[in-house]
Design a protein around this motif. Structure first.
Motif, PDB file in Angstrom:
ATOM      1  N   GLU A   1       1.685   5.593  12.127  1.00 56.13           N
ATOM      2  CA  GLU A   1       0.275   5.577  12.092  1.00 56.13           C
ATOM      3  C   GLU A   1      -0.184   5.542  10.587  1.00 56.13           C
ATOM      4  N   SER A   2       0.528   6.244   9.688  1.00 52.02           N
ATOM      5  CA  SER A   2      -0.053   6.395   8.472  1.00 52.02           C
ATOM      6  C   SER A   2       0.196   5.208   7.545  1.00 52.02           C
ATOM      7  N   SER A   3       1.414   4.468   7.688  1.00 55.48           N
ATOM      8  CA  SER A   3       1.753   3.343   7.045  1.00 55.48           C
ATOM      9  C   SER A   3       0.654   2.084   7.540  1.00 55.48           C
ATOM     10  N   ARG A   4       0.572   2.098   8.550  1.00 57.74           N
ATOM     11  CA  ARG A   4      -0.254   1.048   9.223  1.00 57.74           C
ATOM     12  C   ARG A   4      -1.919   1.226   8.805  1.00 57.74           C
ATOM     13  N   ALA A   5      -2.180   2.559   8.561  1.00 58.44           N
ATOM     14  CA  ALA A   5      -3.722   2.853   8.302  1.00 58.44           C
ATOM     15  C   ALA A   5      -3.794   2.356   6.773  1.00 58.44           C
ATOM     16  N   LEU A   6      -2.743   2.904   6.157  1.00 52.95           N
ATOM     17  CA  LEU A   6      -2.794   2.231   4.596  1.00 52.95           C
ATOM     18  C   LEU A   6      -2.798   0.877   4.455  1.00 52.95           C
TER      19      LEU A   6
ATOM     20  N   MET B   1       0.822  -1.266  -0.020  1.00 52.35           N
ATOM     21  CA  MET B   1      -0.004   0.014   0.010  1.00 52.35           C
ATOM     22  C   MET B   1       0.901   1.197  -0.040  1.00 52.35           C
ATOM     23  N   VAL B   2       2.016   1.172   0.549  1.00 56.80           N
ATOM     24  CA  VAL B   2       3.067   2.444   0.598  1.00 56.80           C
ATOM     25  C   VAL B   2       3.558   2.633  -0.961  1.00 56.80           C
ATOM     26  N   ARG B   3       3.510   1.298  -1.682  1.00 55.12           N
ATOM     27  CA  ARG B   3       3.589   1.492  -3.100  1.00 55.12           C
ATOM     28  C   ARG B   3       2.643   2.306  -3.817  1.00 55.12           C
ATOM     29  N   VAL B   4       1.357   1.830  -3.554  1.00 50.56           N
ATOM     30  CA  VAL B   4       0.363   2.380  -4.139  1.00 50.56           C
ATOM     31  C   VAL B   4       0.186   3.985  -3.836  1.00 50.56           C
ATOM     32  N   LEU B   5       0.443   4.554  -2.709  1.00 51.55           N
ATOM     33  CA  LEU B   5       0.431   5.666  -2.165  1.00 51.55           C
ATOM     34  C   LEU B   5       1.846   6.439  -2.944  1.00 51.55           C
ATOM     35  N   ALA B   6       2.765   5.823  -3.117  1.00 47.43           N
ATOM     36  CA  ALA B   6       3.948   6.395  -3.837  1.00 47.43           C
ATOM     37  C   ALA B   6       3.562   6.710  -5.327  1.00 47.43           C
ATOM     38  N   PHE B   7       2.767   5.800  -5.919  1.00 50.64           N
ATOM     39  CA  PHE B   7       2.094   5.938  -7.274  1.00 50.64           C
ATOM     40  C   PHE B   7       1.336   7.076  -7.206  1.00 50.64           C
ATOM     41  N   ALA B   8       0.376   7.124  -6.401  1.00 51.99           N
ATOM     42  CA  ALA B   8      -0.453   8.498  -6.357  1.00 51.99           C
ATOM     43  C   ALA B   8       0.246   9.719  -6.055  1.00 51.99           C
ATOM     44  N   LEU B   9       1.214   9.676  -5.271  1.00 54.65           N
ATOM     45  CA  LEU B   9       2.056  11.149  -5.174  1.00 54.65           C
ATOM     46  C   LEU B   9       2.820  11.451  -6.590  1.00 54.65           C
ATOM     47  N   GLN B  10       3.216  10.538  -7.310  1.00 53.61           N
ATOM     48  CA  GLN B  10       3.984  10.662  -8.459  1.00 53.61           C
ATOM     49  C   GLN B  10       3.107  10.301  -9.881  1.00 53.61           C
ATOM     50  N   ALA B  11       1.775  10.194  -9.798  1.00 54.69           N
ATOM     51  CA  ALA B  11       1.018   9.619 -10.657  1.00 54.69           C
ATOM     52  C   ALA B  11       1.377  10.613 -12.111  1.00 54.69           C
ATOM     53  N   ASP B  12       1.376   9.556 -12.997  1.00 54.89           N
ATOM     54  CA  ASP B  12       1.539   9.858 -14.335  1.00 54.89           C
ATOM     55  C   ASP B  12       1.118   8.839 -15.336  1.00 54.89           C
ATOM     56  N   GLU B  13       0.810   9.039 -16.363  1.00 49.64           N
ATOM     57  CA  GLU B  13       0.216   8.183 -17.244  1.00 49.64           C
ATOM     58  C   GLU B  13       1.433   7.019 -17.609  1.00 49.64           C
ATOM     59  N   ARG B  14       2.606   7.382 -17.583  1.00 45.27           N
ATOM     60  CA  ARG B  14       3.725   6.337 -18.012  1.00 45.27           C
ATOM     61  C   ARG B  14       4.440   5.842 -16.911  1.00 45.27           C
ATOM     62  N   LEU B  15       3.893   5.914 -15.478  1.00 50.92           N
ATOM     63  CA  LEU B  15       4.623   5.484 -14.523  1.00 50.92           C
ATOM     64  C   LEU B  15       4.020   3.904 -14.117  1.00 50.92           C
ATOM     65  N   LEU B  16       4.887   3.098 -13.860  1.00 50.99           N
ATOM     66  CA  LEU B  16       4.894   1.891 -13.883  1.00 50.99           C
ATOM     67  C   LEU B  16       5.417   1.221 -12.658  1.00 50.99           C
ATOM     68  N   PHE B  17       4.855   0.195 -11.986  1.00 48.48           N
ATOM     69  CA  PHE B  17       5.479  -0.806 -10.846  1.00 48.48           C
ATOM     70  C   PHE B  17       6.762  -1.512 -11.529  1.00 48.48           C
TER      71      PHE B  17
END
Length: 180
Positions: free
Chosen positions: A137-142, A41-57
């Motif tokens: 708290e944030s990472s656990r809530a995610l 879920m931290v990876r998902v948050l990182a995606f959201a923070l840097q979101a771009d149509e070309r951003l890939l896992f």
């Protein structure tokens, strides 16, 4: 027999008022057997923070030559190399040589402070590195929002993140560790 990754699917709506970026992303997240819900879920948050149509896992934690996420241009040049957790300083130095920008989203509470005390002097020499830290708290809530099928929404304004799943919203404020 090797364990296989668990596949999570998410629809992520991003409204980044700081960057003027608004989009819906349909994500497939392969969670490695040794990966926790928190890291996924931290990876998902990182995606959201840097979101771009070309951003890939990237391929995942079992691969050292790829990050958690990356953004490449049409020529294959790495614009952003994004790691989560507490990556090894050698990996970050290699990444800094390959990418225009390296971003770390660290989590783990007190272990982040210990990691930064150990690696900070070396890492602070990397001009294209940015490091942010999440509270425990944030990472656990995610992590509590993790599921095989997710409908997520993320609103970013003035450095604060509102991350929603269903009727529940959490507020996350990534703290900048470097550069200060």
């Amino acid at each position: 027999m090797a364990l296989k990754s668990t596949i999570y699917r998410a629809t992520l709506n991003v409204s980044d008022l700081d960057r003027g970026y608004y989009a819906e992303h349909v994500l497939t997240i392969a969670r490695h057997p040794s990966e926790t819900d928190e890291r996924a879920m931290v990876r998902v948050l990182a995606f959201a923070l840097q979101a771009d149509e070309r951003l890939l896992f990237g391929k995942g934690i079992s691969t050292d030559d790829e990050p958690a996420l990356w953004l490449k241009d049409d020529t294959g040049r790495i614009l952003k190399w994004i790691e989560v957790g507490l990556p090894d300083e050698r990996l970050l130095r290699r990444a800094a040589g390959r990418a225009d920008e390296v971003i770390v989203l660290a989590y783990g509470g007190r272990t982040v402070d210990i990691w930064w005390q150990k690696e900070g002097a070396t890492l602070s020499k990397l001009q294209n590195l940015r490091i942010y830290s999440l509270s425990v708290e944030s990472s656990r809530a995610l992590a509590e929002k993790a599921g095989r099928s997710m409908e997520l929404s993320c609103t970013i304004q003035d450095g604060e993140v509102w991350f929603s799943s269903g009727n529940e919203t959490i507020s996350i404020i990534p703290q900048r560790l470097f550069p200060i």
